[in-house]
Design a protein around this motif. Structure first.
Motif, PDB file in Angstrom:
ATOM      1  N   GLU A  76       0.820  -1.205   0.000  1.00  0.00           N
ATOM      2  CA  GLU A  76       0.000   0.000   0.000  1.00  0.00           C
ATOM      3  C   GLU A  76       0.860   1.264   0.000  1.00  0.00           C
ATOM      4  N   LEU A  77       1.902   1.278   0.803  1.00  0.00           N
ATOM      5  CA  LEU A  77       2.769   2.450   0.865  1.00  0.00           C
ATOM      6  C   LEU A  77       3.594   2.603  -0.412  1.00  0.00           C
ATOM      7  N   LEU A  78       4.127   1.507  -0.938  1.00  0.00           N
ATOM      8  CA  LEU A  78       4.898   1.586  -2.177  1.00  0.00           C
ATOM      9  C   LEU A  78       4.051   2.121  -3.321  1.00  0.00           C
ATOM     10  N   VAL A  79       2.822   1.641  -3.416  1.00  0.00           N
ATOM     11  CA  VAL A  79       1.917   2.096  -4.469  1.00  0.00           C
ATOM     12  C   VAL A  79       1.569   3.561  -4.286  1.00  0.00           C
ATOM     13  N   SER A  80       1.248   3.949  -3.064  1.00  0.00           N
ATOM     14  CA  SER A  80       0.919   5.344  -2.792  1.00  0.00           C
ATOM     15  C   SER A  80       2.097   6.258  -3.075  1.00  0.00           C
ATOM     16  N   ASP A  81       3.312   5.809  -2.725  1.00  0.00           N
ATOM     17  CA  ASP A  81       4.511   6.589  -3.007  1.00  0.00           C
ATOM     18  C   ASP A  81       4.620   6.891  -4.496  1.00  0.00           C
ATOM     19  N   VAL A  82       4.496   5.847  -5.305  1.00  0.00           N
ATOM     20  CA  VAL A  82       4.688   6.021  -6.747  1.00  0.00           C
ATOM     21  C   VAL A  82       3.564   6.858  -7.352  1.00  0.00           C
ATOM     22  N   ALA A  83       2.339   6.648  -6.908  1.00  0.00           N
ATOM     23  CA  ALA A  83       1.237   7.460  -7.411  1.00  0.00           C
ATOM     24  C   ALA A  83       1.473   8.936  -7.102  1.00  0.00           C
ATOM     25  N   THR A  84       1.994   9.210  -5.918  1.00  0.00           N
ATOM     26  CA  THR A  84       2.299  10.595  -5.541  1.00  0.00           C
ATOM     27  C   THR A  84       3.359  11.186  -6.462  1.00  0.00           C
ATOM     28  N   VAL A  85       4.391  10.398  -6.768  1.00  0.00           N
ATOM     29  CA  VAL A  85       5.449  10.871  -7.670  1.00  0.00           C
ATOM     30  C   VAL A  85       4.894  11.150  -9.058  1.00  0.00           C
ATOM     31  N   ILE A  86       4.074  10.256  -9.580  1.00  0.00           N
ATOM     32  CA  ILE A  86       3.488  10.455 -10.915  1.00  0.00           C
ATOM     33  C   ILE A  86       2.711  11.760 -10.971  1.00  0.00           C
ATOM     34  N   GLN A  87       1.920  12.011  -9.947  1.00  0.00           N
ATOM     35  CA  GLN A  87       1.095  13.219  -9.936  1.00  0.00           C
ATOM     36  C   GLN A  87       1.933  14.467  -9.687  1.00  0.00           C
ATOM     37  N   ALA A  88       2.908  14.374  -8.787  1.00  0.00           N
ATOM     38  CA  ALA A  88       3.732  15.546  -8.484  1.00  0.00           C
ATOM     39  C   ALA A  88       4.558  15.984  -9.687  1.00  0.00           C
ATOM     40  N   LEU A  89       5.030  15.028 -10.478  1.00  0.00           N
ATOM     41  CA  LEU A  89       5.844  15.340 -11.649  1.00  0.00           C
ATOM     42  C   LEU A  89       5.004  15.474 -12.920  1.00  0.00           C
ATOM     43  N   SER A 100      10.849  -7.004 -10.630  1.00  0.00           N
ATOM     44  CA  SER A 100      10.646  -7.720  -9.378  1.00  0.00           C
ATOM     45  C   SER A 100       9.690  -6.946  -8.463  1.00  0.00           C
ATOM     46  N   MET A 101      10.155  -6.470  -7.315  1.00  0.00           N
ATOM     47  CA  MET A 101       9.306  -5.653  -6.440  1.00  0.00           C
ATOM     48  C   MET A 101       8.719  -4.470  -7.191  1.00  0.00           C
ATOM     49  N   GLY A 102       9.521  -3.829  -8.026  1.00  0.00           N
ATOM     50  CA  GLY A 102       9.032  -2.698  -8.807  1.00  0.00           C
ATOM     51  C   GLY A 102       7.961  -3.100  -9.800  1.00  0.00           C
ATOM     52  N   ALA A 103       8.062  -4.324 -10.351  1.00  0.00           N
ATOM     53  CA  ALA A 103       7.036  -4.816 -11.264  1.00  0.00           C
ATOM     54  C   ALA A 103       5.736  -5.078 -10.518  1.00  0.00           C
ATOM     55  N   HIS A 104       5.854  -5.667  -9.349  1.00  0.00           N
ATOM     56  CA  HIS A 104       4.666  -5.917  -8.528  1.00  0.00           C
ATOM     57  C   HIS A 104       3.981  -4.596  -8.167  1.00  0.00           C
ATOM     58  N   THR A 105       4.778  -3.605  -7.790  1.00  0.00           N
ATOM     59  CA  THR A 105       4.227  -2.283  -7.476  1.00  0.00           C
ATOM     60  C   THR A 105       3.554  -1.676  -8.694  1.00  0.00           C
ATOM     61  N   ALA A 106       4.192  -1.784  -9.856  1.00  0.00           N
ATOM     62  CA  ALA A 106       3.631  -1.221 -11.083  1.00  0.00           C
ATOM     63  C   ALA A 106       2.289  -1.864 -11.421  1.00  0.00           C
ATOM     64  N   ALA A 107       2.176  -3.175 -11.219  1.00  0.00           N
ATOM     65  CA  ALA A 107       0.909  -3.854 -11.493  1.00  0.00           C
ATOM     66  C   ALA A 107      -0.189  -3.344 -10.567  1.00  0.00           C
ATOM     67  N   HIS A 108       0.125  -3.167  -9.292  1.00  0.00           N
ATOM     68  CA  HIS A 108      -0.861  -2.638  -8.353  1.00  0.00           C
ATOM     69  C   HIS A 108      -1.293  -1.218  -8.727  1.00  0.00           C
ATOM     70  N   ILE A 109      -0.351  -0.383  -9.122  1.00  0.00           N
ATOM     71  CA  ILE A 109      -0.692   0.988  -9.513  1.00  0.00           C
ATOM     72  C   ILE A 109      -1.626   0.973 -10.712  1.00  0.00           C
ATOM     73  N   THR A 110      -1.326   0.110 -11.683  1.00  0.00           N
ATOM     74  CA  THR A 110      -2.143   0.029 -12.890  1.00  0.00           C
ATOM     75  C   THR A 110      -3.575  -0.370 -12.557  1.00  0.00           C
ATOM     76  N   GLN A 198       4.459  -8.565   2.653  1.00  0.00           N
ATOM     77  CA  GLN A 198       3.220  -8.129   2.013  1.00  0.00           C
ATOM     78  C   GLN A 198       3.419  -7.740   0.549  1.00  0.00           C
ATOM     79  N   VAL A 199       4.637  -7.793   0.057  1.00  0.00           N
ATOM     80  CA  VAL A 199       4.915  -7.228  -1.259  1.00  0.00           C
ATOM     81  C   VAL A 199       4.562  -8.175  -2.400  1.00  0.00           C
ATOM     82  N   SER A 200       4.582  -9.476  -2.202  1.00  0.00           N
ATOM     83  CA  SER A 200       4.549 -10.370  -3.364  1.00  0.00           C
ATOM     84  C   SER A 200       3.585 -11.542  -3.242  1.00  0.00           C
ATOM     85  N   ARG A 201       2.319 -11.260  -2.930  1.00  0.00           N
ATOM     86  CA  ARG A 201       1.433 -12.379  -2.646  1.00  0.00           C
ATOM     87  C   ARG A 201       0.119 -12.405  -3.433  1.00  0.00           C
TER      88      ARG A 201
END
Length: 277
Positions: A76-89, A100-110, A198-201
């Protein structure tokens, strides 16, 4: 990378550091690294793509030059972090390329923020052939050993880490060897106690809900890649907009083991997806 610039975005109380290649008139591409890596571990790939894309390279919380993950390290925090960056920039809609972890995060954001995402490319995400469940005692023990090994690795001088990485990975480019060795020294080992399990399940629930075009890039499990042919088959059966590229001879770090094949697959997908928009 002398012309790249760097800055940070504040997200969920953490300063997230990023690099950017600098031309906001080009299609945005956000690169998300794997666990214990750092943003600059994408250097070799970014150099190949910066002529055509506005490449942004993010250090996840607890990694690289980003702040500590003192308030947690969950999906949840990793996804929120990246969403914030996308919007801020103001990158939206952005193409996401994660390892890996970044791919899992990207899938959740999508799945959660489809309006922010144009397409998603996943390099060997941590998708295994079992349903979500608590970590076994063996897996918990493995994480503890990993943390111990990381502490020992960080005691080595950088030059020694570089030499060992080059010897162990003869097919890696010099950029990949150096940036990996530097990232291991920057990684904050305390992250291991902040909710890594919690990252990869949850991939079986994520994939059918992915609404954007995507590319799943897989390697060879006998060389250490995580996604097996069976998992890839199951994923693509439920991801109507997804495509699969398997790169033979690559392990978990596909882009490092088979750099040119990886870049070619990414470039072809992005070009095709941009043409269709």
């Amino acid at each position: 990378m002398s012309h790249w610039f760097e800055d940070h975005v504040l997200a969920n109380g953490v300063r997230l550091h990023y690099y950017r290649t600098g031309d906001a008139t080009k299609p945005p591409l956000l690169l998300l690294h794997g666990f214990t890596d750092a943003g600059l571990c994408w250097t070799a790939v970014a150099k190949e793509l910066e002529a055509d894309y506005d490449v942004v390279i993010l250090d996840a919380r607890g990694h690289g030059l980003s702040g500590a993950a003192a308030n947690g390290f969950t999906t949840e925090l990793l996804v929120s972090d990246v969403a914030t960056v996308i919007q801020a920039l103001q990158l939206q809609p952005v193409s996401l390329l994660g390892h890996s972890m970044g791919a899992h995060t990207a899938a959740h954001i999508t799945r959660r923020y489809p309006a922010l995402v144009r397409s998603v490319l996943l390099e060997d995400p941590p998708w295994r052939g079992f349903d979500a469940e608590p970590l076994s005692d063996e897996e918990e023990s493995g994480l503890e050993q990993w943390a111990t090994n990381m502490r020992e690795l960080q005691k080595q001088p950088l030059a020694e880490r570089i030499e060992d990485a080059a010897d162990f990975n003869p097919y890696w480019l010099p950029d990949d060897v150096h940036t990996w060795a530097e990232a291991q020294g920057q990684f904050q080992v305390e992250v291991f106690s902040q909710g890594l399990h919690q990252v990869s399940r949850e991939w079986k629930a994520i994939v059918p809900a992915l609404p954007r075009p995507g590319l799943l890039i897989t390697g060879d499990p006998v060389r250490g890649a995580i996604v097996t042919p069976e998992v890839a088959r199951q994923a693509l059966e439920t991801w109507s907009a997804g495509r699969l590229v398997n790169i033979a001879g690559a392990g978990h770090s596909i882009r490092r083991d088979r750099h040119q094949d990886f870049v070619t697959a990414v470039r072809q997908f992005l070009e095709k997806n941009n043409e269709e928009k």
